[in-house]
Design an enzyme around this catalytic site. Structure first.
Site, PDB file in Angstrom:
ATOM      1  CD  GLU A 151      -2.955  -1.150   2.267  1.00 20.71           C
ATOM      2  OE1 GLU A 151      -4.065  -1.656   2.073  1.00 20.71           O
ATOM      3  OE2 GLU A 151      -2.624  -0.630   3.360  1.00 20.71           O
ATOM      4  CD  GLU A 316      -4.627  -5.745   2.124  1.00 28.41           C
ATOM      5  OE1 GLU A 316      -5.412  -5.060   2.824  1.00 28.41           O
ATOM      6  OE2 GLU A 316      -3.389  -5.664   2.211  1.00 28.41           O
TER       7      GLU A 316
END
Length: 681
Positions: A151, A316
């Site tokens: 991320e 995710e």
């Protein structure tokens, strides 16, 4: 890349953390995953110390042992570089690697993403651990791809360390070459900010008014993006030396102050996204006004991902309640919502969906970020839903590799995104228009794409869109104007909103008649403009027989050249002044609208330009359902997503095949709360 995005099937995965669990659980966990239809695990993104427990001491046995079991079980693995969480020995010995706040206070060890990209020490240690990971593990048969970091720019997308100031100066020297050029671009004559030595320049620092030079901040944001991209490319270049044929490099998320399109082009085979629609139900979000789109708003994010990789993966995907011990309190997804959110991702282009996470962690900050299994690890409703999803995906495999279909596009570019962050005049209209356009397109069942203007964008990329909205092209260049002109001249319809064309690439206002470089294309002149005053009441626009409310701002327009006045303001002192000008260029048309978009005006534009509800002859559905179509050759796959907890009725006006069941379906169909339907037309 073929292991998860091969164009032949849809694949499920999950995120797993061997370091969190007793080794006695590994074999059982892998088998239970496979039994549920999960065939890929992502590992190691926070596990630097498992390979380098102390500086320069490397040991590979921990993950070798896990990978041995994965290969024995037949589980595929996405391996990650661990640079999102540098170990304690590193930050203690080398505090210069730490990021700082705008006051210069260091962010200390104990959370994550506490490093800065520009520390020479961190760059070298990151290169070394990436090399060690890749050289040792990449040859393993079970590994199918790599994730860079985790991320990138999540949570922290501003950097104020001393290393950042030093790197910022290098960035600026390469861009401007001389201080005279920088001073001119930044307008440093204002407030006596002129620089006479490169060492006088720093990343933005605290000022008494929290206002800093906006042209500096725009370049600083570009610098942050450049720093993150270089950090990603450094890792990608190392990993690619060791990749097996068919393996891929990706990273996850979609975060701010980062040109994700350029990063993907430079370093990735495709981008993956982390989709958490349950954020819409966090307790602090219950104050949203009635009728807000809640979890449906994540379709906006998925459209952003699709603008980078038309077919992509979800690294995710929401599977349980989300929350940290310090913030974010959210309920467990209701029965059917895991399926709904999975199909939301697939409808927008995902062929791979990986759930976060397999087991709910019993320790640390994320003890309330639930996975498929709860703390006890016993079978539960959610794992049952995963098994059902796997069955649905197996039945839908023929649609893998298909592309989301849209005839409407919303044009964006990073310079205007970043300018709208730092400029409240720009941000006010931009945020309102983006929200209104997205909501109106969603509720009217009008699929759309985000279309990013880049230096390499060619008009041919735009020609598939019947209508393009460029809500507020505040910063415009000759090159971008030329691409838009070529699109219009080829037969396209362009709609530009207020506050367009008045800045150059430095963010400085131009001294041309507005809308500057867009004047000729749109046939528009703007002799006056204003925010709509609070005491102005309802400012209205009349377009033919249609009257609607203007929003936030009013450019008072006059036709120029061959431009034709299409609509005028009808109230306040704006009455009689132009609100909409249309100009014909080649085979197409360019419109300049003098206000920001609201839901009413957005719908009217869609109606008058004949692009609203393109599948109205295929399906009738209530506003609470999202309609999406993916196309592959001559085949069309229609997604119907019910975001309401209550049953709804839809009507299929054409016969099709229900891909879940293989049965023919047509006419009226009732969908239960959160139920989805996928029909091959």
């Amino acid at each position: 890349m073929g292991a998860i995005l091969d164009g032949n099937r849809l694949v499920l995965g999950t995120c797993y953390y061997p370091e969190h669990w007793s080794k006695e659980l590994w074999r059982e966990d892998l088998q239970r995953m496979l039994d549920a239809g999960i065939e890929v695990v992502r590992i190691a993104e926070f596990a630097w110390s498992k390979v380098e427990p102390t500086e320069g001491n490397f040991t590979y046995s921990f993950f070798d042992e896990f990978l041995d079991l994965a290969e024995e079980a037949g589980m595929k693995v996405i391996f990650c570089t661990p640079t999102a969480t540098p170990p304690a020995w590193l930050t203690e010995k080398y505090p210069e690697v730490l990021n700082a706040d705008i006051n210069g206070t260091l962010y200390r060890h104990g959370a994550r993403r506490h490093y800065n990209y520009n520390s020479p020490v961190y760059q070298e240690l990151s290169k070394r651990i990436t090399e060690k990971f890749a050289s040792h593990y990449a040859k393993r048969p079970c590994i199918i791809g790599w994730q860079l970091d985790n991320e990138i720019n999540c949570e922290m997308n501003v950097f104020y360390s001393e290393s950042d100031s030093k790197a910022f100066r290098v960035f600026l020297k390469e861009k401007y070459e001389t201080l005279d050029a920088l001073n001119e671009a930044w307008g440093t004559a204002f407030w006596n900010q002129t620089y006479t030595d490169w060492e006088e320049i720093h990343v933005p620092r605290k000022t008494y008014s929290d206002s800093t030079n906006p042209h500096e901040v725009l370049d600083y944001t570009r610098f942050i993006s450049d720093s993150a991209r270089r950090f990603a490319k450094m890792q990608s270049d190392i990993i690619r030396k060791y990749l097996k044929p068919g393996d891929f490099v990706t990273t996850n998320g979609l975060f701010g102050n980062l040109d994700n399109h350029q990063m993907t082009k430079e370093s990735l085979d495709f981008i993956t996204y982390d989709s958490y629609p349950n954020f819409a139900y966090c307790l602090d979000a219950y104050s949203d006004e009635p009728g807000e789109l809640k979890d449906r708003k994540w379709s906006r994010n998925l459209a952003e991902v699709r603008s980078i990789s038309p077919v992509f993966g979800i690294m995710e995907q929401q599977s349980g309640a989300n929350g940290w011990n310090t913030r974010m309190e959210a309920p467990t997804p209701r029965p059917g919502q895991m399926t709904l959110w999975t199909m939301q991702s697939i409808a927008h282009g995902a062929d791979y969906v990986s759930y976060f996470r397999w087991r709910t962690c019993t320790m640390g900050t994320e003890i309330y970020w639930h996975g498929i299994l709860d703390y006890s690890s016993r079978d539960n409703r959610r794992i049952g839903e995963v098994k059902d999803i796997h069955g649905k995906l197996a039945a839908m495999k023929e649609m893998a590799g298909s592309i989301y279909e849209a005839k409407v596009g919303i044009v964006k570019d990073y310079d205007n995104i970043w300018d709208a962050q730092l400029d409240v005049w720009h941000g006010r209209v931009e945020n309102a228009s983006q929200k209104a356009l997205f909501k109106t397109l969603q509720l009217s069942h009008t699929p759309f794409d985000y279309v990013y203007l880049k230096d390499t964008t060619d008009a041919d990329e735009l020609k598939k869109y019947q209508v393009l909205f460029y809500p507020h092209a505040t910063i415009i260049t000759k090159e971008r104007e030329a691409v838009l002109r070529a699109y219009v001249e080829a037969g396209g319809t362009l709609v530009v909103g207020c506050r367009s064309g008045y800045k150059n690439m430095s963010g400085r206002c131009v001294m041309d008649n507005l809308p500057g470089l867009l004047s000729d294309l749109t046939g528009t002149d703007i002799p006056e403009y204003s925010f709509i005053a609070p005491d102005a009441g309802k400012v209205t626009v009349k377009w033919g027989d249609t009257e609607f409310e203007a929003s936030i701002f009013a450019d008072l327009l006059e036709p120029a050249g061959e431009g034709k006045l299409e609509a005028s303001y009808t109230s306040d002192y704006y009455a009689g002044s132009g609100a909409l000008v249309c100009n014909t260029a080649g085979k197409g048309k360019a419109y300049y609208y003098g206000s920001a978009f609201n839901e009413e005006s957005a719908r009217i534009f869609l109606e008058k330009l004949n692009v609203i509800s393109p599948y109205g002859d295929v399906i009738h559905a209530p506003e609470g359902c999202e309609i999406a179509v993916r196309a592959k050759g001559d085949d069309r796959y229609l997604f119907v997503l019910n975001y309401d907890k209550n049953p709804v009725e839809v009507e299929l006006l054409q016969k099709g095949t229900d891909l879940y069941t293989g049965q023919e379906v047509s006419g009226k169909v009732e969908l239960e709360g959160y139920q989805t339907l996928v029909v091959k037309l």
